[in-house]
Design an enzyme around this catalytic site. Structure first.
Site: not given
Ligand code: CP
Ligand code: NVA
Length: 311
Positions: A109, A136, A139, A231, A271, A299
């Site tokens: 990530r 993502h 997700q 989101d 999400c 997930r």
């Molecule tokens: N939805 C998601 O990816 O959550 P986190 O940022 O907590 O991993």
């Molecule tokens: N769009 C959000 C998603 C978090 C899971 C971000 O990138 O922070």
């Protein structure tokens, strides 16, 4: 459906995977979830090691991947990028070469999508994108799995995404297009999804005769939709834009009146993490149409499927 061999395959974007491959993830996730609910252990990755590189925070991704690999008989190493030599200038390519000698898979990530592409280019083990500024995919695969569980079908449904045309919206467009779900994305001007992603998703959707549409009016997007998705307005890394974003997105809140514009049996998805009172109201996220907790649980099951298939 014949089993495809996905061993060694990277998951950088759902767009890179065929419809058959996406369906295989969903079928495998269904089987693994059933086994898990029945208390049956599925040690498909006995002794295998998953490295998890993070340069951004996470609750769901970190915990669900760590539990997923453990339930499959393997184990996870949490690798904060600032603790790796990456933080002191070792290249991504060299990091990929070295980690490939120790590990059986990498989940990452981070901010820049091209860093994940670069990591995958130099790794000889599968690389899984756990979120970038652009995409993502874990997700989105979870989201289509959850939609299938709740609706009993995928093709011909309509998902309305209301909010920021960002990483989550991008991957949802790709995943929905691969399985024949129509997508309508409603964003304020200036926050539209990436036009290249929109045109790639439109091309995928054409194979099903389904549609990917980008528009400005949230009510129009939601009319007759089976799924309403949102989101956060301020994604990780965009904190400096918080105040201007809260103004720009004010008319894009998912509240009970917007929910009413969708089909009577529509479901609400997010999400997570949610910023209650901004993109969604308490009554919607805590209401009877919300499936966000099942979505979060999934997930785990979907990522177990991804790991078991690629590692
Ligand atoms: N939805 C998601 O990816 O959550 P986190 O940022 O907590 O991993
Ligand atoms: N769009 C959000 C998603 C978090 C899971 C971000 O990138 O922070």
């Amino acid at each position: 459906m014949a089993m495809l061999n996905l061993k060694g395959k990277h998951l950088i974007s759902v767009h890179d995977w065929s419809t058959e491959e996406v369906l295989q993830v969903l079928k495998t996730a269904e089987m693994l979830k059933m086994c898990s609910k029945a208390g049956k252990e599925m040690k498909l990755l006995e002794g295998k090691a998953l490295g998890m590189i993070f340069t951004k925070p996470s609750t769901r991704t970190r915990v669900s991947f760590e539990v997923a690999i453990h339930q499959l008989g393997g184990y996870a190493l949490y690798l904060s990028a600032s603790d790796l030599q990456l933080g002191r200038g070792e290249t991504i390519a060299d990091t990929a070469r070295v980690l490939s000698r120790y590990l059986d898979g990498i989940m990452i990530r981070t901010y820049s999508h091209s860093d994940v592409v670069e990591l995958a280019r130099h790794a000889s083990i599968p690389v899984i994108n756990g979120l970038t500024d652009l995409l993502h995919p874990c997700q989105a695969l979870t989201d289509v799995f959850t939609i299938y569980e709740k609706k009993g079908k995928l093709e011909g449904l309509t998902l309305a995404f209301v909010g920021d045309g960002d990483n989550v919206a991008h991957s949802l467009m790709f995943a929905c297009a691969k399985v024949g779900i129509n997508v309508r994305v409603a964003t304020p001007r200036g926050y539209e999804p990436d036009p290249e992603i929109v045109s790639a998703a439109k091309a995928d959707a054409r194979a099903f005769g389904s549609e990917v549409t980008v528009l400005e009016d949230p009510v129009e997007a939601v009319k007759g939709a089976d799924v309403l998705y949102t989101d956060v307005w301020v994604s990780m890394g965009k904190e400096a834009e918080k105040e201007e974003r809260r103004k720009a997105f004010a008319a894009y809140q998912v509240n009970s009146s917007l929910m009413e514009a969708a089909k009577p049996d529509a479901i609400f998805m997010h999400c997570l993490p949610a910023h209650r009172g901004d993109e969604v109201t308490d009554d919607v996220i805590d209401g009877p149409k919300s499936v966000v907790w099942d979505e979060a649980e999934n997930r785990l099951h979907v990522q177990k499927a991804i790991l078991a298939l690629v590692m």
